[in-house]
Design a protein around this motif. Structure first.
Motif, short mmCIF file in Angstrom:
data_model
loop_
_atom_site.label_atom_id
_atom_site.label_comp_id
_atom_site.label_asym_id
_atom_site.label_seq_id
_atom_site.Cartn_x
_atom_site.Cartn_y
_atom_site.Cartn_z
N GLY A 299 0.81 -1.22 0.00
CA GLY A 299 0.00 0.00 0.00
C GLY A 299 0.84 1.26 0.00
N ASN A 300 1.94 1.19 0.68
CA ASN A 300 2.86 2.31 0.72
C ASN A 300 3.15 2.82 -0.70
OD1 ASN A 300 5.32 3.70 0.97
ND2 ASN A 300 5.48 2.72 2.97
N PRO A 301 2.83 4.08 -0.98
CA PRO A 301 2.91 4.54 -2.37
C PRO A 301 4.31 4.47 -2.98
CG PRO A 301 1.82 6.18 -0.97
CD PRO A 301 2.30 5.09 -0.08
N VAL A 302 5.34 4.66 -2.18
CA VAL A 302 6.70 4.57 -2.71
C VAL A 302 7.01 3.12 -3.06
CG1 VAL A 302 9.14 4.94 -2.22
CG2 VAL A 302 7.43 6.60 -1.45
N SER A 303 6.67 2.22 -2.14
CA SER A 303 6.88 0.79 -2.40
C SER A 303 6.07 0.36 -3.61
CB SER A 303 6.45 -0.04 -1.19
OG SER A 303 7.05 0.45 -0.03
N ALA A 304 4.83 0.82 -3.67
CA ALA A 304 3.94 0.40 -4.77
C ALA A 304 4.55 0.82 -6.10
CB ALA A 304 2.56 1.02 -4.59
N MET A 305 5.05 2.04 -6.18
CA MET A 305 5.56 2.53 -7.46
C MET A 305 6.88 1.86 -7.81
SD MET A 305 4.60 4.26 -10.00
CE MET A 305 3.19 5.25 -9.51
N ILE A 306 7.71 1.58 -6.82
CA ILE A 306 8.98 0.92 -7.12
C ILE A 306 8.73 -0.54 -7.52
CG2 ILE A 306 11.19 0.18 -6.13
CD1 ILE A 306 11.25 2.89 -4.65
N CYS A 307 7.81 -1.19 -6.85
CA CYS A 307 7.44 -2.56 -7.26
C CYS A 307 6.83 -2.54 -8.65
CB CYS A 307 6.46 -3.18 -6.27
SG CYS A 307 7.24 -3.64 -4.71
#
Ligand code: AMP
Ligand code: MG
Length: 409
Positions: A299-307
């Motif tokens: 859910g974390n937006p930074v994690s989501a975008m990097i994934c």
């Protein structure tokens, strides 16, 4: 605890589970970012005839062997309006860029290398046979394979396809990719925001990511942390090639994606993996419910975008018929010291700058943001690149070479 799955293995599992979508005939206006699925064969030659590359005078090089030679203008050849005669001894044809070379002429003298008095043209630079002439088909010839399939079409390709006289091309259908945000706290941008709520960065961000990578983003909205609601949202998603969810992939009580995809959920789900050796974004899940492949992003937006960068981009590429390889990385020079890394590949948000503002050659400098909190959407937006730190990388000093993944979106 089982060892975390390496990124390359996770990507392979995703790629292997996805089959390319069908092909359709699309006009060039809709071809940008799609994957070309049959070789593009030129229907014309470019240039179609020998043409002048400059504005000047077409003549026979052998007629002027010394500076000061004079020729007589007998006609004019302009782009679209060729001169149809033959250039004879001592003659020249006024010619413009793109105009057909007249018969008999074998060189072009630049306008700048002449002095003109009426029809008399005095040559101030000795002509060289073949100079300033673009030969018929020197760019491409009719029947040439201009672009090979499969290939993701760039802006520059569109002009090339048009020049080959191909107004339509066979391209992969845009994969239909559902975007579902999960979380009791999530509201859509613009909706009223309660005291315990946050605005969804992921829904709009992931939809933009999908579109940029050639997919069709199907927004499925926001679903509460409720198993029945989650199941209903997935069941009602409609025909999709892939479903991307955000949130609920950790091990908290309210993290339902893992439970839904788990062996005991009774949902007919099959889990390929859950948790990989990367930061940010350790909890990442891939599997399928029935025939629908599901990529569960954190859910974390930074994690989501990097994934999304590491896995969703290649997945979309694969769906369009490409190989789905890892995003391109390049080398850069570190702009600051970095500590040793643990066992997870790290993706550090960084700026990427020219080595020297004065323009001296050198390698670009990647400088990590001092704060790498994976909750900071602002730093992700301002970053130019991710510094990719391999598992167990030793501490590094400013000036050391590092590997970076530049953002191209
Ligand atoms: P989760 O993966 O559900 O545990 O969420 C991790 C963190 O990301 C939490 O702080 C959530 O509030 C936040 N989060 C989850 N979904 C979104 C979203 N769509 N947009 C922005 N932040 C989110
Ligand atoms: Mg959540």
């Amino acid at each position: 605890m089982p060892p975390l799955l390496p990124i390359a293995d996770a990507r392979r599992l995703i790629i292997q589970a996805l089959a390319p979508v069908g092909v359709e005939d699309v006009p060039l206006a809709d071809a940008l970012g799609r994957t070309l699925r049959a070789d593009a064969v030129a229907r014309v030659s470019h240039p179609p005839a020998d043409v002048s590359a400059m504005d000047g005078y077409a003549l026979r090089a052998g007629d002027v062997t010394a500076i000061g030679g004079t020729v007589t203008t007998v006609g004019e050849s302009a782009a679209g309006n060729p001169w149809t005669g033959t250039v004879g001894p001592g003659q020249a044809v006024r010619i413009f860029t793109g105009a057909h070379m007249p018969a008999g002429a074998d060189a072009v003298v630049l306008q700048e290398d002449t002095t003109v008095a009426g029809k008399a043209v005095t040559i101030t630079a000795v002509p060289i046979k073949g100079r300033h002439i673009r030969r018929a088909g020197q760019d491409f010839a009719v029947g040439d394979v201009g672009l090979k399939s499969p290939r993701r079409l760039t802006v520059r390709d569109i002009g090339f396809l048009a020049a080959m006289n191909l107004p339509r091309v066979p391209a992969a259908r845009r994969p239909r990719i559902g975007v579902l945000s999960t979380g009791d706290e999530i509201v859509a941008p613009g909706d009223p925001v309660g005291p315990a709520q946050i605005v969804s960065a992921n829904g709009p961000g992931l939809a933009a990511f999908i579109r940029h990578h050639g997919g069709e983003a199907m927004s499925l909205g926001i679903v509460r942390d409720d198993m029945a609601a989650l199941r209903a949202a997935i069941a009602g998603a409609g025909p999709l090639d892939l479903l991307v969810t955000s949130g609920g992939v950790s091990v908290g009580d309210h993290d339902l994606m893992g439970q839904l995809m788990g062996p005991t959920s009774g949902s007919g789900a099959e889990l390929a993996f859950h948790k990989i050796a990367m930061r940010p974004g350790k909890p990442l899940l891939f599997g399928r419910v029935g025939a629908l492949p599901i990529l569960g992003l954190p859910g974390n937006p930074v994690s989501a975008m990097i994934c999304a960068t590491l896995f969703l981009g290649p997945a979309i590429a694969r769906l369009t018929g490409l190989s789905g390889e890892a995003p391109r990385t390049v080398t850069a020079v570190l702009g600051a010291d970095m500590p040793a890394n643990d066992g997870r590949e790290d993706h550090v948000r960084a700026t990427l700058a020219a080595p020297d503002p004065a323009g001296a050659p050198g390698t670009a400098v990647a400088t990590p943001f001092p704060k790498q909190d994976s909750g900071m959407v602002s730093a992700l937006a301002r970053a130019d690149a991710l510094i990719v730190r391999p598992p167990h990388a030793p501490a590094a000093k400013a000036g050391d070479i590092c590997r970076v993944l530049p953002f191209d979106f």
